[in-house]
Design an enzyme around this catalytic site. Structure first.
Site: not given
Ligand SMILES: *Cc1c(COP(=O)(O)O)cnc(C)c1O
Length: 405
Positions: A75, A154, A182, A202, A204, A329
């Site tokens: 994000t 996602n 993703q 990201s 996680h 979300c």
């Molecule tokens: C999870 C996700 C995000 C947000 O990532 P965070 O590290 O949780 O802020 C943004 N874009 C996509 C496509 C995601 O799957």
């Protein structure tokens, strides 16, 4: 023995790989230094660990280590990329092109910039979830400064034609940002092959810790500039101030290293499991898959089960399966998925959709159990549905012929 509920929401987040946790632990206690401390070994050790992680992340996406800026996640990376480009290039133009099915991290950032004077084109997608390259080309204007198209979605796992988008952006001298959250660690991503200038990732979503991620910022051909959003001290080449989350960054690096080593095998295993689940679920009458079945991440399928309410289905399955309908979300709200709506599904069908996200620790036994549970629950819920009854009557009295006539 199966542990319940079975986790099938890997697109929302992934557990940390044990190997990642192990790599992180010393950086909470023994090696706790501030990576910006230049006057003692505590600082040097922390800095060295951050540099190792930078290389691990860079290697996973075919980038140079000095092109990686660490952030609190995707994000923040998307905010930094889009707002940062807008701030630097606003004299050149204020037009941005993105897509209706992007993550909110991108859409809401674009909305924010619209309030500040940006003009944003939100491209439609085909029922497959893919953008049309001619639409993209037609949307380009002399004042277009940024194209923002996600690598993989996602909710559906649909993978956009990133190489073609990158080539088009390059031929027009427009910066190309991709939210690859993703895709990174799941399929081969290469910023040079793909013509990517800015890329968000990201930890996680790839078996690393929450609260850490990164932005790749191209340094050569062209050298891309983004204005920092966080002021104070000027770490991260002035793009992102603040003391670095050293344990988190070490975890992100380790997660990237593992993904690079295991991605190919893991992808093949997950695609086989996903296909087994999907083929089984397609046996349920009237069910269908949302999104292009070929251009797709290996571990995910998004499916609709008409005449069943997705929320009701989730509730009925809750004790056994951890799943989501629509995006993580927005699943708290009762709004139907805007991604599926953009793909042409009506509200009702969007409401009867589930996302199955498989991952590193998903087993064949879990897939078989899921298949059996979902099949049984859909059938039970349909027995209670007046719409289903009407559908069956119509079918039995020749409704299909009526439709054809
Ligand atoms: C999870 C996700 C995000 C947000 O990532 P965070 O590290 O949780 O802020 C943004 N874009 C996509 C496509 C995601 O799957």
């Amino acid at each position: 023995m199966l542990k319940h509920p079975i986790y099938l929401d890997y697109n929302a987040t992934t557990p940390c790989d044990e190997r990642v946790v192990e790599a992180m632990l010393p950086y909470f206690t023994h090696h706790f230094g501030n990576a910006a401390s230049r006057s003692h070994t505590f600082g040097f050790q922390a800095e060295a660990a951050v540099e190792v992680a930078r290389e691990q992340v860079a290697r996973l996406i075919g980038a140079e280590p000095n092109e990686i800026v660490f952030t609190s996640g995707a994000t923040e990376a998307a905010n930094l990329a889009i707002k940062g480009v807008y701030e630097v290039y606003a004299q050149k133009g204020t037009h941005i092109i993105t897509v209706k099915t992007e993550h909110k991290a991108v859409l809401d950032t674009c909305k924010h910039l619209e309030k500040l004077g940006a003009e944003v084109t939100y491209l439609d997608v085909a029922p497959t979830g893919l953008i049309n390259l001619q639409d993209l080309e037609a949307a380009i204007r002399p004042d277009t400064i940024l194209i923002a198209v996600m690598y993989a979605n996602n909710e559906t796992g649909v993978v956009q034609p990133i190489q073609q988008i990158g080539a088009l952006a390059k031929s027009r001298g427009i910066i190309f940002f991709t939210d690859a959250t993703q895709a990174v660690g799941k399929i081969g991503v290469d910023v040079n092959r793909d013509g990517i200038d800015l890329l968000a990732l990201s930890a996680h979503k790839m078996y690393g810790p929450k609260g850490v991620g990164g932005l790749h910022v191209r340094r050569r051909g062209p050298r891309v500039k983004v204005a920092g959003e966080m002021d104070g001290g000027g770490d991260g080449r002035g793009m992102r101030s603040g003391t670095l989350n050293v344990p988190g960054i070490v975890g992100l690096g380790k997660a990237a290293e593992i993904c690079k080593a295991e991605m190919e095998k893991e992808g093949a295993r997950l695609a086989a499991l996903r296909n087994r689940l999907e083929e089984g679920l397609l046996q349920i009458e009237a069910s269908f898959v949302n999104g292009d079945k070929a251009q797709r991440l290996p571990g995910v399928t998004n499916m609709s089960f008409p005449f069943v309410d997705g929320q009701g289905l989730l509730m009925a399955l809750k004790g056994e399966l951890a799943l989501s309908s629509g995006s993580a979300c927005t699943s708290a709200s009762l709004e139907p998925s805007y991604v599926l709506r953009a793909m042409g599904l009506d509200n009702e069908l969007a409401h009867s959709s589930l996302r199955f996200g498989l991952g590193r620790f998903t087993t064949p036994e879990e897939v078989d159990f899921t298949l059996q549970q979902v099949t049984q629950t859909v059938q039970q819920l349909r027995q209670l549905s007046p719409l289903w009854e009407a559908h069956q009557q119509e079918r039995d009295t020749g409704g299909v012929e009526r439709q054809q006539g």
